[in-house]
Design an enzyme around this catalytic site. Sequence first.
Site, PDB file in Angstrom:
ATOM      1  N   CYS A  65      40.973  32.083 -36.214  1.00 27.19           N
ATOM      2  CA  CYS A  65      42.552  31.520 -36.975  1.00 27.19           C
ATOM      3  C   CYS A  65      42.288  33.319 -37.713  1.00 27.19           C
ATOM      4  O   CYS A  65      43.046  32.847 -38.742  1.00 27.19           O
ATOM      5  CB  CYS A  65      43.489  30.827 -36.555  1.00 27.19           C
ATOM      6  N   LEU A  66      43.444  34.004 -36.789  1.00 25.89           N
ATOM      7  CA  LEU A  66      43.664  34.925 -37.268  1.00 25.89           C
ATOM      8  C   LEU A  66      44.929  36.263 -37.010  1.00 25.89           C
ATOM      9  O   LEU A  66      44.859  35.864 -35.559  1.00 25.89           O
ATOM     10  CB  LEU A  66      42.487  35.783 -37.396  1.00 25.89           C
TER      11      LEU A  66
END
EC number: 2.3.2.23
Length: 157
Positions: free
Chosen positions: A90-91
Amino acid sequence: MQASRARLFKEYKEVQREKVADPDIQLICDDTNIFKWTALIKGPSETPYEGGVFQLAFSVPEPYPLQPPQVRFLTKIFHPNVHFKTGEICLDILKNAWSPAWTLQSVCRAIIALMAHPEPDSPLNCDSGNLLRSGDVRGFNSMAQMYTRLAAMPKKG
């Protein structure tokens, strides 16, 4: 597709030049498919990942660099922004904040920065996110160090 191949070939040549300049990242292009890459990144110092080497898989879409690559950890890691089973990351730059200015090398740098500065408020691994949100940094570090030792460090003997 020609534009994406040209861009990836340019990045490949750049990676060859950068090998000595950035010893924390080793990017490797698949011999038969320029859209498949792997990376080996060193865990950042002064984190529970220090001393570990983590493998990432890159799947680059044909519209690259207009669309971001799909990147996931192949090495197990205890981190709030990494799904423990799938390795999904999750970036924001891999989603809605992507820009064609990013390269595979700079994505690796961003992932190393995320390892050093987790975002527990948007967790893919709720257990690690909950430890950090509750202030149990010691518990988080202990778990992260254990998984780093088990999965990301060379076996002795």
